[in-house]
Design a protein around this motif. Structure first.
Motif, PDB file in Angstrom:
ATOM      1  N   GLU A 211       0.853  -1.196   0.000  1.00 12.37           N
ATOM      2  CA  GLU A 211       0.000   0.000   0.000  1.00 12.37           C
ATOM      3  C   GLU A 211       0.894   1.254   0.000  1.00 12.37           C
ATOM      4  O   GLU A 211       0.599   2.251   0.640  1.00 12.37           O
ATOM      5  N   LEU A 212       1.949   1.182  -0.757  1.00 14.71           N
ATOM      6  CA  LEU A 212       2.942   2.253  -0.778  1.00 14.71           C
ATOM      7  C   LEU A 212       2.407   3.489  -1.494  1.00 14.71           C
ATOM      8  O   LEU A 212       1.894   3.416  -2.611  1.00 14.71           O
ATOM      9  N   ASN A 213       2.550   4.625  -0.842  1.00 12.48           N
ATOM     10  CA  ASN A 213       2.300   5.933  -1.450  1.00 12.48           C
ATOM     11  C   ASN A 213       3.451   6.820  -0.995  1.00 12.48           C
ATOM     12  O   ASN A 213       3.400   7.432   0.071  1.00 12.48           O
ATOM     13  N   GLY A 214       4.516   6.844  -1.769  1.00 16.11           N
ATOM     14  CA  GLY A 214       5.754   7.417  -1.265  1.00 16.11           C
ATOM     15  C   GLY A 214       6.367   8.498  -2.126  1.00 16.11           C
ATOM     16  O   GLY A 214       5.942   8.762  -3.256  1.00 16.11           O
ATOM     17  N   ILE A 215       7.403   9.117  -1.565  1.00 14.26           N
ATOM     18  CA  ILE A 215       8.200  10.136  -2.240  1.00 14.26           C
ATOM     19  C   ILE A 215       9.644   9.651  -2.292  1.00 14.26           C
ATOM     20  O   ILE A 215      10.211   9.258  -1.269  1.00 14.26           O
ATOM     21  N   MET A 216      10.231   9.672  -3.472  1.00 12.81           N
ATOM     22  CA  MET A 216      11.641   9.324  -3.655  1.00 12.81           C
ATOM     23  C   MET A 216      12.443  10.589  -3.913  1.00 12.81           C
ATOM     24  O   MET A 216      12.116  11.379  -4.800  1.00 12.81           O
ATOM     25  N   VAL A 217      13.490  10.798  -3.132  1.00 11.17           N
ATOM     26  CA  VAL A 217      14.364  11.950  -3.297  1.00 11.17           C
ATOM     27  C   VAL A 217      15.626  11.515  -4.051  1.00 11.17           C
ATOM     28  O   VAL A 217      16.294  10.550  -3.662  1.00 11.17           O
ATOM     29  N   PHE A 218      15.938  12.224  -5.132  1.00 11.18           N
ATOM     30  CA  PHE A 218      17.129  11.930  -5.924  1.00 11.18           C
ATOM     31  C   PHE A 218      17.590  13.227  -6.571  1.00 11.18           C
ATOM     32  O   PHE A 218      16.974  14.280  -6.396  1.00 11.18           O
ATOM     33  N   THR A 219      18.696  13.179  -7.305  1.00 14.88           N
ATOM     34  CA  THR A 219      19.094  14.329  -8.108  1.00 14.88           C
ATOM     35  C   THR A 219      19.489  13.852  -9.493  1.00 14.88           C
ATOM     36  O   THR A 219      20.245  12.885  -9.642  1.00 14.88           O
ATOM     37  N   SER A 220      18.970  14.510 -10.510  1.00 15.14           N
ATOM     38  CA  SER A 220      19.250  14.105 -11.884  1.00 15.14           C
ATOM     39  C   SER A 220      20.682  14.409 -12.291  1.00 15.14           C
ATOM     40  O   SER A 220      21.171  13.869 -13.291  1.00 15.14           O
ATOM     41  N   VAL A 221      21.377  15.267 -11.538  1.00 16.17           N
ATOM     42  CA  VAL A 221      22.771  15.564 -11.871  1.00 16.17           C
ATOM     43  C   VAL A 221      23.720  14.500 -11.313  1.00 16.17           C
ATOM     44  O   VAL A 221      24.904  14.511 -11.606  1.00 16.17           O
ATOM     45  N   GLY A 222      23.208  13.584 -10.508  1.00 22.95           N
ATOM     46  CA  GLY A 222      24.006  12.480  -9.978  1.00 22.95           C
ATOM     47  C   GLY A 222      23.559  11.182 -10.615  1.00 22.95           C
ATOM     48  O   GLY A 222      22.457  10.691 -10.342  1.00 22.95           O
ATOM     49  N   VAL A 223      24.386  10.629 -11.492  1.00 28.87           N
ATOM     50  CA  VAL A 223      23.956   9.454 -12.257  1.00 28.87           C
ATOM     51  C   VAL A 223      23.584   8.293 -11.347  1.00 28.87           C
ATOM     52  O   VAL A 223      22.635   7.551 -11.615  1.00 28.87           O
ATOM     53  N   THR A 224      24.289   8.140 -10.222  1.00 26.55           N
ATOM     54  CA  THR A 224      23.999   7.032  -9.315  1.00 26.55           C
ATOM     55  C   THR A 224      22.602   7.158  -8.719  1.00 26.55           C
ATOM     56  O   THR A 224      21.835   6.190  -8.687  1.00 26.55           O
ATOM     57  N   THR A 225      22.262   8.352  -8.248  1.00 23.81           N
ATOM     58  CA  THR A 225      20.945   8.528  -7.636  1.00 23.81           C
ATOM     59  C   THR A 225      19.838   8.449  -8.681  1.00 23.81           C
ATOM     60  O   THR A 225      18.733   7.981  -8.391  1.00 23.81           O
ATOM     61  N   ALA A 226      20.109   8.907  -9.899  1.00 29.53           N
ATOM     62  CA  ALA A 226      19.108   8.812 -10.962  1.00 29.53           C
ATOM     63  C   ALA A 226      18.832   7.349 -11.311  1.00 29.53           C
ATOM     64  O   ALA A 226      17.677   6.944 -11.512  1.00 29.53           O
ATOM     65  N   LEU A 227      19.884   6.537 -11.370  1.00 28.64           N
ATOM     66  CA  LEU A 227      19.704   5.107 -11.643  1.00 28.64           C
ATOM     67  C   LEU A 227      18.938   4.432 -10.505  1.00 28.64           C
ATOM     68  O   LEU A 227      18.094   3.560 -10.739  1.00 28.64           O
ATOM     69  N   HIS A 228      19.235   4.830  -9.262  1.00 26.95           N
ATOM     70  CA  HIS A 228      18.525   4.283  -8.105  1.00 26.95           C
ATOM     71  C   HIS A 228      17.033   4.603  -8.224  1.00 26.95           C
ATOM     72  O   HIS A 228      16.174   3.726  -8.024  1.00 26.95           O
ATOM     73  N   ASN A 229      16.711   5.846  -8.536  1.00 26.25           N
ATOM     74  CA  ASN A 229      15.322   6.262  -8.704  1.00 26.25           C
ATOM     75  C   ASN A 229      14.631   5.419  -9.783  1.00 26.25           C
ATOM     76  O   ASN A 229      13.502   4.947  -9.599  1.00 26.25           O
ATOM     77  N   ASP A 230      15.333   5.220 -10.904  1.00 28.44           N
ATOM     78  CA  ASP A 230      14.766   4.406 -11.986  1.00 28.44           C
ATOM     79  C   ASP A 230      14.486   2.980 -11.521  1.00 28.44           C
ATOM     80  O   ASP A 230      13.410   2.421 -11.798  1.00 28.44           O
ATOM     81  N   GLY A 231      15.456   2.383 -10.826  1.00 26.50           N
ATOM     82  CA  GLY A 231      15.283   1.009 -10.362  1.00 26.50           C
ATOM     83  C   GLY A 231      14.119   0.869  -9.399  1.00 26.50           C
ATOM     84  O   GLY A 231      13.333  -0.081  -9.473  1.00 26.50           O
ATOM     85  N   PHE A 232      13.998   1.830  -8.472  1.00 30.68           N
ATOM     86  CA  PHE A 232      12.908   1.803  -7.495  1.00 30.68           C
ATOM     87  C   PHE A 232      11.553   1.860  -8.196  1.00 30.68           C
ATOM     88  O   PHE A 232      10.657   1.038  -7.945  1.00 30.68           O
ATOM     89  N   LYS A 233      11.403   2.825  -9.103  1.00 31.46           N
ATOM     90  CA  LYS A 233      10.113   3.018  -9.750  1.00 31.46           C
ATOM     91  C   LYS A 233       9.762   1.859 -10.691  1.00 31.46           C
ATOM     92  O   LYS A 233       8.593   1.453 -10.788  1.00 31.46           O
ATOM     93  N   GLU A 234      10.766   1.306 -11.344  1.00 39.09           N
ATOM     94  CA  GLU A 234      10.516   0.154 -12.210  1.00 39.09           C
ATOM     95  C   GLU A 234      10.020  -1.038 -11.404  1.00 39.09           C
ATOM     96  O   GLU A 234       9.091  -1.747 -11.823  1.00 39.09           O
ATOM     97  N   GLU A 235      10.626  -1.263 -10.250  1.00 36.66           N
ATOM     98  CA  GLU A 235      10.229  -2.404  -9.412  1.00 36.66           C
ATOM     99  C   GLU A 235       8.814  -2.218  -8.877  1.00 36.66           C
ATOM    100  O   GLU A 235       8.016  -3.163  -8.879  1.00 36.66           O
ATOM    101  N   VAL A 236       8.498  -1.026  -8.421  1.00 39.17           N
ATOM    102  CA  VAL A 236       7.149  -0.766  -7.906  1.00 39.17           C
ATOM    103  C   VAL A 236       6.119  -0.914  -9.019  1.00 39.17           C
ATOM    104  O   VAL A 236       5.053  -1.524  -8.822  1.00 39.17           O
ATOM    105  N   ALA A 237       6.418  -0.389 -10.204  1.00 39.18           N
ATOM    106  CA  ALA A 237       5.484  -0.489 -11.324  1.00 39.18           C
ATOM    107  C   ALA A 237       5.209  -1.942 -11.691  1.00 39.18           C
ATOM    108  O   ALA A 237       4.081  -2.305 -12.056  1.00 39.18           O
TER     109      ALA A 237
END
Length: 331
Positions: free
Chosen positions: A144-170
């Motif tokens: 029942e996740l309704n969440g906020i992910m904090v990342f920065t697009s100027v940091g490739v590592t955090t952007a990839l993390h954000n992508d992985g998180f959202k892909e898994e949830v989807a």
């Protein structure tokens, strides 16, 4: 909790390494780079080689200039910290023309850019870490996740993390919701107001995720600002879970003391330094690209992080790793 198996190095003839000098150019500063440099220095000294280490400013131009300096000094191979060769293309091409191979680390990708002289990488997968954090969030919220992910697009590592998180949830919970907040890296505290505004707009938000533990204190601050209590599972009305990632001793200690549900830990930086030294020497020895060492991060929470200071046994490790490498190198 996720079990970690680290790769063991294959045999490598290091008899020709004595007297060689290797370079390590890190883009920016953090508490991980010096540990990698220390580990790589110790490893290379064991075969009679040395490491030159420099931290450039946090910009591609500064990293490129530092890379050129290493090339002009005639090092045998260069480790690039937090960037791939395509970010410093002109300098990387100069290294390639000089016959100096490049290895990347701390970019969050286990698939290196095999161009402009780059032949490998030594990395944790930021996407996989994001997916592991997503699995944890879904389990602890009963999907029942309704969440906020904090990342920065100027940091490739955090952007990839954000992508992985959202892909898994989807994939696993299409009805769950995740809003990503792209942080202004020059003003990270601004995320407090952004999170507060998002929660006021949607009071049913029940989790705050960070793609890097450096943002967790701001998430704790935002939760307090809106009057929400922190819990570690099954959040209900006016309750939040906070989930960190890519932690260190100090950030995990903060998490333990401030009601944060979980974080992740990469292998010790000194161990990453030994893997990096191995990759550099394989590059010089003419190993066929890609030369890749890929790691997973360890999930830590109440079940295994013990008490401060953090128990080193929590980290994923390779027992007696110095001797493992030395044996592989014929010592």
């Amino acid at each position: 909790m996720n079990d970690i198996a680290l790769p063991s190095p294959e045999p490598l003839d290091t008899s020709t390494m004595a007297g060689k000098t290797f370079g390590f150019v890190a883009m920016g500063t953090n508490d991980i780079f010096p540990g990698i440099a220390d580990g790589a220095t110790e490893a290379l000294e064991s075969v009679g080689a040395e490491l030159k280490y420099v931290e450039s400013e946090s910009s591609p131009d500064s990293a490129a200039q530092a890379l050129r300096t290493m090339v002009n000094q005639g090092v045998s191979a260069i480790l690039m910290g937090a960037y791939e060769s395509d970010l410093v293309k002109s300098a990387a091409i100069e290294a390639e023309q000089a016959g100096i191979p490049l290895i990347s680390t701390l970019t969050g990708s286990t698939e290196p850019v095999l161009a402009n002289g780059q032949v490998g990488t030594v990395n944790s997968s930021a996407k996989d870490t994001g997916k592991a954090q997503a699995d944890y969030a879904l389990a602890k919220t009963n999907c029942e996740l309704n969440g906020i992910m904090v990342f920065t697009s100027v940091g490739v590592t955090t952007a990839l993390h954000n992508d992985g998180f959202k892909e898994e949830v989807a994939e696993l919970c299409p009805d769950c919701k995740v809003e990503s907040i792209d942080v202004d890296n020059s003003n990270p505290s601004s995320v407090v107001g952004q999170i507060s505004t998002a929660i006021q707009r949607d009071p049913s938000i029940n989790a705050l995720m960070a793609s890097w533990d450096g943002w967790v204190p701001f998430e704790v601050q935002a939760a307090k600002a809106v009057g929400y209590d922190l819990v570690k599972e099954n959040p209900s009305d006016q309750e939040l879970m906070i989930l960190g990632a890519v932690g260190s001793d100090s950030t995990v200690e903060f998490a333990m003391q401030n009601g944060v549900a979980m974080s992740t830990l990469p292998p010790p930086s000194e161990l990453v330094g030994w893997y990096s030294a191995d990759a550099l020497m394989r590059a010089v020895s003419g190993a066929t690209p890609p030369i890749t060492y890929a790691f997973s991060e360890k999930i830590v929470d109440d079940s295994n992080w013990g008490s401060a200071p953090l128990d080193p046994s929590v980290y994923p490790t390779l027992p007696d790793y110095q001797e493992v490498f030395k044996t592989a190198w014929g010592q």
